[in-house]
Design a protein around this motif. Structure first.
Motif, PDB file in Angstrom:
ATOM      1  N   GLU A 121      43.040  -6.580  40.274  1.00 31.61           N
ATOM      2  CA  GLU A 121      44.476  -6.285  40.434  1.00 31.61           C
ATOM      3  C   GLU A 121      44.718  -4.845  40.006  1.00 31.61           C
ATOM      4  N   PRO A 122      45.264  -3.994  40.843  1.00 37.60           N
ATOM      5  CA  PRO A 122      45.644  -2.659  40.368  1.00 37.60           C
ATOM      6  C   PRO A 122      47.011  -2.756  39.686  1.00 37.60           C
ATOM      7  N   GLY A 123      47.472  -1.661  39.114  1.00 37.13           N
ATOM      8  CA  GLY A 123      48.812  -1.671  38.522  1.00 37.13           C
ATOM      9  C   GLY A 123      49.860  -1.753  39.616  1.00 37.13           C
ATOM     10  N   ARG A 124      50.655  -2.791  39.555  1.00 37.38           N
ATOM     11  CA  ARG A 124      51.757  -2.923  40.530  1.00 37.38           C
ATOM     12  C   ARG A 124      52.861  -3.749  39.889  1.00 37.38           C
ATOM     13  N   PRO A 125      54.097  -3.577  40.376  1.00 35.21           N
ATOM     14  CA  PRO A 125      55.202  -4.325  39.771  1.00 35.21           C
ATOM     15  C   PRO A 125      55.101  -5.808  40.123  1.00 35.21           C
ATOM     16  N   GLU A 126      55.881  -6.652  39.415  1.00 37.80           N
ATOM     17  CA  GLU A 126      55.833  -8.100  39.682  1.00 37.80           C
ATOM     18  C   GLU A 126      56.304  -8.449  41.076  1.00 37.80           C
ATOM     19  N   ARG A 127      57.278  -7.686  41.565  1.00 40.31           N
ATOM     20  CA  ARG A 127      57.733  -7.890  42.929  1.00 40.31           C
ATOM     21  C   ARG A 127      57.253  -6.713  43.756  1.00 40.31           C
ATOM     22  N   PRO A 128      56.878  -6.847  45.004  1.00 36.71           N
ATOM     23  CA  PRO A 128      57.029  -8.029  45.837  1.00 36.71           C
ATOM     24  C   PRO A 128      56.018  -9.133  45.522  1.00 36.71           C
ATOM     25  N   PRO A 129      56.423 -10.402  45.780  1.00 34.55           N
ATOM     26  CA  PRO A 129      55.440 -11.485  45.687  1.00 34.55           C
ATOM     27  C   PRO A 129      54.398 -11.324  46.797  1.00 34.55           C
ATOM     28  N   LEU A 130      53.139 -11.614  46.455  1.00 33.85           N
ATOM     29  CA  LEU A 130      52.079 -11.471  47.468  1.00 33.85           C
ATOM     30  C   LEU A 130      51.796 -12.830  48.097  1.00 33.85           C
ATOM     31  N   VAL A 131      51.736 -12.855  49.401  1.00 29.75           N
ATOM     32  CA  VAL A 131      51.510 -14.112  50.130  1.00 29.75           C
ATOM     33  C   VAL A 131      50.428 -13.874  51.185  1.00 29.75           C
ATOM     34  N   ALA A 132      49.942 -14.962  51.785  1.00 30.71           N
ATOM     35  CA  ALA A 132      48.962 -14.823  52.866  1.00 30.71           C
ATOM     36  C   ALA A 132      49.648 -14.177  54.073  1.00 30.71           C
ATOM     37  N   PRO A 133      48.900 -13.333  54.821  1.00 32.96           N
ATOM     38  CA  PRO A 133      49.529 -12.632  55.955  1.00 32.96           C
ATOM     39  C   PRO A 133      50.259 -13.576  56.913  1.00 32.96           C
ATOM     40  N   ARG A 134      49.714 -14.790  57.117  1.00 38.65           N
ATOM     41  CA  ARG A 134      50.366 -15.676  58.097  1.00 38.65           C
ATOM     42  C   ARG A 134      51.741 -16.177  57.619  1.00 38.65           C
ATOM     43  N   GLU A 135      52.010 -16.030  56.323  1.00 43.03           N
ATOM     44  CA  GLU A 135      53.318 -16.459  55.801  1.00 43.03           C
ATOM     45  C   GLU A 135      54.413 -15.403  55.994  1.00 43.03           C
TER      46      GLU A 135
END
Ligand SMILES: [Fe+2]
Ligand SMILES: [Fe+2]
Length: 272
Positions: free
Chosen positions: A56-70
């Motif tokens: 995991e690199p440094g990134r904010p909590e949002r955006p939520p990460l989801v599978a591309p198909r979602e």
């Protein structure tokens, strides 16, 4: 021999890479890329040393990460639809900041120009992100308002073992894909009259050519150093990578300007 400068670009890169706040990452990126542009030579201060894997690199909590198909495809005739598209590109640019810093941080024993090139790419990516962030704000949205996918960072992890593989599969596949798809986005946004976003994407497209060219430059350097033929090496890496193969149609003029040879493009057309 000139004395090596005390500032290690890899240490600066690590601080940018791990920063989780968007604002702080942009500010640190501007400072670090400026310092790296004027400092050096680093010579032996950029010593060997393996970097730990970074899932995991440094990134904010949002955006939520989801599978591309979602991720939903939205129509561009609504403000929300355009904001979703701009958000998707902003997310790519945010990842691109981390990817450029990871290229600096992760790989020791490269010439000084390698670190300067990727630090300057990080600075461009931060500017691209800021442009899109400003455009999102004009439309009433901000980065984090839509879900996003994590494909770009997965590519970083998959190529962390070898700088040559990274140069082949990140700038010469993922960033090069941006050269192919951005003109279509510009066309769709032009049709709905979104001139401001079109202007931002046109600037980004022009500057991304150099990023892919930086990848081509260092991929060729590493092939030379290892006495490998670059075209067959690139095609071999593509075919053995777990990631998706490039898909046409290709933006031939941009790819040629970014260091693909006509023969390489011809071979790519055949396998993709
Ligand atoms: Fe970019
Ligand atoms: Fe880029």
């Amino acid at each position: 021999m000139t004395a090596a400068h005390a500032t290690d670009p890899r240490a600066l890169a690590l601080s940018c890479l791990t920063e989780v706040s968007v604002g702080a990452k942009l500010a640190l990126t501007a400072q670090a890329s400026q310092a790296i542009a004027v400092e050096g030579p680093w010579l032996d201060s950029i010593g060997p040393g393996r970097c730990p894997s970074m899932p995991e690199p440094g990134r904010p909590e949002r955006p939520p990460l989801v599978a591309p198909r979602e991720l939903k495809q939205r129509k561009l005739n609504s403000v929300e639809g355009r904001a979703a598209l701009i958000h998707a590109v902003a997310h790519i640019e945010f990842n691109a900041i981390n990817l450029a810093w990871d290229a600096v941080y992760r790989f020791p024993d490269m010439p000084d120009d390698y670190y300067r090139d990727w630090a300057s790419v990080a600075s461009d990516e931060a500017r691209h992100f800021s442009l899109l962030q400003a455009r999102l704000a004009q439309l009433g949205y901000q980065y984090g308002d839509f879900p996003a996918h994590n494909g770009l960072w997965q590519a970083a992890v998959a190529t962390e073992h070898d700088v040559m593989v990274r140069m082949a599969l990140v700038p010469r596949v993922l960033e090069a894909r941006g050269l192919d798809v951005t003109p279509g986005m510009i066309e769709r946004l032009t049709r709905v009259g979104d001139r401001d976003t079109v202007a931002a994407l046109e600037l980004i497209l022009r500057e991304e050519v150099r990023h892919v060219a930086v990848g081509s430059r260092w991929f060729a350097y590493l092939c030379d150093q290892r006495r490998l033929e670059s075209r067959s090496t690139f095609l071999g890496l593509l075919q053995h990578s777990a990631g998706a193969l490039p898909r046409g149609p290709f933006n031939v003029s941009a790819r040629l300007a970014a260091g693909f040879s006509p023969e390489e493009l011809e071979a790519l057309e055949k396998i993709c």
